[in-house]
Write a protein that holds these residues in place. Structure first.
Motif, PDB file in Angstrom:
ATOM      1  N   THR A 257      -5.569  -4.973 -53.951  1.00  0.00           N
ATOM      2  CA  THR A 257      -6.568  -4.050 -54.365  1.00  0.00           C
ATOM      3  C   THR A 257      -7.583  -4.425 -55.357  1.00  0.00           C
ATOM      4  O   THR A 257      -8.849  -4.168 -54.731  1.00  0.00           O
ATOM      5  CB  THR A 257      -5.552  -2.925 -56.183  1.00  0.00           C
ATOM      6  N   GLU A 258      -7.968  -5.955 -55.712  1.00  0.00           N
ATOM      7  CA  GLU A 258      -8.790  -6.680 -56.164  1.00  0.00           C
ATOM      8  C   GLU A 258     -10.062  -6.702 -55.057  1.00  0.00           C
ATOM      9  O   GLU A 258     -11.298  -6.919 -55.134  1.00  0.00           O
ATOM     10  CB  GLU A 258      -8.728  -7.411 -57.563  1.00  0.00           C
ATOM     11  N   HIS A 260     -10.200  -5.036 -52.136  1.00  0.00           N
ATOM     12  CA  HIS A 260     -11.344  -4.532 -51.780  1.00  0.00           C
ATOM     13  C   HIS A 260     -12.321  -3.606 -52.687  1.00  0.00           C
ATOM     14  O   HIS A 260     -13.311  -3.291 -52.422  1.00  0.00           O
ATOM     15  CB  HIS A 260      -9.753  -2.904 -51.243  1.00  0.00           C
ATOM     16  N   ASP A 261     -11.658  -4.261 -53.856  1.00  0.00           N
ATOM     17  CA  ASP A 261     -13.424  -3.477 -54.984  1.00  0.00           C
ATOM     18  C   ASP A 261     -14.329  -4.106 -54.502  1.00  0.00           C
ATOM     19  O   ASP A 261     -15.179  -3.885 -55.084  1.00  0.00           O
ATOM     20  CB  ASP A 261     -12.462  -3.779 -55.958  1.00  0.00           C
ATOM     21  N   ASP A 262     -13.915  -5.701 -54.670  1.00  0.00           N
ATOM     22  CA  ASP A 262     -14.837  -7.050 -54.574  1.00  0.00           C
ATOM     23  C   ASP A 262     -15.512  -6.575 -53.239  1.00  0.00           C
ATOM     24  O   ASP A 262     -16.853  -6.952 -53.190  1.00  0.00           O
ATOM     25  CB  ASP A 262     -14.619  -8.314 -54.330  1.00  0.00           C
ATOM     26  N   CYS A 264     -16.023  -3.678 -52.098  1.00  0.00           N
ATOM     27  CA  CYS A 264     -17.278  -2.218 -51.623  1.00  0.00           C
ATOM     28  C   CYS A 264     -18.089  -3.254 -52.225  1.00  0.00           C
ATOM     29  O   CYS A 264     -19.300  -2.671 -52.318  1.00  0.00           O
ATOM     30  CB  CYS A 264     -16.494  -1.399 -52.977  1.00  0.00           C
ATOM     31  N   GLU A 265     -18.169  -4.356 -53.879  1.00  0.00           N
ATOM     32  CA  GLU A 265     -18.671  -4.191 -54.324  1.00  0.00           C
ATOM     33  C   GLU A 265     -19.646  -5.032 -53.559  1.00  0.00           C
ATOM     34  O   GLU A 265     -22.179  -5.197 -53.541  1.00  0.00           O
ATOM     35  CB  GLU A 265     -18.775  -4.780 -55.705  1.00  0.00           C
ATOM     36  N   HIS A 305     -14.962   0.781 -45.632  1.00  0.00           N
ATOM     37  CA  HIS A 305     -14.937   0.652 -46.963  1.00  0.00           C
ATOM     38  C   HIS A 305     -16.571   1.577 -47.143  1.00  0.00           C
ATOM     39  O   HIS A 305     -16.656   2.563 -48.461  1.00  0.00           O
ATOM     40  CB  HIS A 305     -15.516  -0.368 -47.149  1.00  0.00           C
TER      41      HIS A 305
END
Length: 331
Positions: A257-258, A260-262, A264-265, A305
């Motif tokens: 999960t992290e 995919h968050d990264d 996106c950022e 994304h």
């Protein structure tokens, strides 16, 4: 039952959980190998996934089945986690050899029918144009995947799953868990009696699966929701399609999960410098020349994304005059 005395003599064959045998098969891509699994039934075995459609892969699978003391006629069921070539490629040949009962998710069977018709996703052209991929590179990508999927034909599963069903096996059941995201009808299989999860490509220890854009579907959101669906399961061991079996599924869910968050950022940071197409973002995120095979996956992952963030108001897209490619901006 499987012959575990002979099993120890076999190559690329392991026994990760009670009644489960994993066979590691060769494939000609960067990952190099894919795992398929034999699960004991009251009579015979169920094969989970099939490997890629090459003679080398088939020969390795046939040899491993013999090493386990089995014949093709012992394979009573074939369960496909999803339709990607390394999972489904030999399935038609295996079904002809065994007469096995085919099990797969209804959504995956429906998507397979669309892919088989064109030997590619039916929205491939739209995605490549939206992404701004040059026509020459589009043609190279198309040639690669036409060859990979040339043998694709529709499947008519004897048991089309919806998720939530229990598949009887020796000493218990496998619960079918619908985990869309990596593909529309991806399946994981969970043993409540022995606390193992056959995860397909959904949850992997060392890498993250490709999440590809599909029209009218928020594929990254579906994937993240599917990860969270598995979080409360009492899993002692994850048995994946790539790499070895591993423990700690909740920690791996958090790390994935992290990731995919990264991602996106990372995309947002590049967009702060100015509007970019998905194709241009591929060059920013992967600053090296990718083969047409891998460029395809990169484009679809970036699009997934961007779609995820566009739906949440983090980016917006505008079409430039005279250019069909969509350019993305930070909102």
């Amino acid at each position: 039952m499987l012959s575990y005395e002979r099993l120890r003599e076999g190559r690329n064959v392991t026994h990760p959980a009670l009644g489960v045998t994993t066979i590691t098969l060769p494939m000609p891509w960067e990952l190099e190998t894919v795992n398929v699994h034999l699960v004991e039934l009251d009579e015979g075995v169920m094969l989970i996934d099939s490997g890629i459609a090459t003679d080398e892969c088939f020969d390795a699978l046939q040899e491993a089945i013999g090493d386990c003391g089995l014949k093709w006629s012992d394979v009573r069921a074939l369960c496909l986690t999803h339709l990607h070539p390394d999972h489904i490629g030999l399935s038609w040949r295996i079904l002809d050899l065994t007469g096995a009962r085919l099990i797969m998710h209804r959504a995956e069977a429906e998507y397979l029918a669309l892919v088989a018709r064109e030997h590619r996703p039916p929205f491939f052209g739209r995605a490549m144009s939206d992404a701004g991929v040059p026509e020459e590179l589009q043609n190279k990508i198309e040639r690669v995947f036409v060859d990979v999927r040339r043998g694709y034909k529709p499947h008519a599963p004897a048991w089309a799953l919806e998720g939530g069903e229990s598949i009887p096996i020796r000493g218990g059941t496998l619960q079918a868990v619908w985990t869309p995201g990596h593909s529309p009808g991806h399946l994981c299989l969970y043993s409540p009696e022995h606390r193992y999860l056959i995860s397909g490509d959904h949850l992997l220890e060392q890498i993250t699966p490709n999440i590809a854009w599909h029209p009218e579907h928020d594929m990254l959101a579906q994937y993240l929701d599917s990860l969270q669906l598995l979080e409360p399961f009492d899993v002692n061991l994850v048995v994946p399609s790539h790499g070895g079996a591993f423990r700690g599924h909740r920690a791996r869910i958090r790390a994935t999960t992290e990731h995919h968050d990264d991602r996106c950022e990372q995309i947002l940071s590049h967009l702060t410098e100015g509007p970019l197409t998905a194709h241009a973002l591929v060059g920013k995120v992967w600053p090296r020349t990718l083969s047409p095979f891998h460029h395809n996956f990169a484009v679809f992952e970036i699009l997934a994304h961007l779609d995820y963030m566009e739906r949440r108001g983090r980016v917006r897209a505008e079409e430039h005059s005279g250019n069909t490619a969509r350019h993305f901006f930070v909102t």
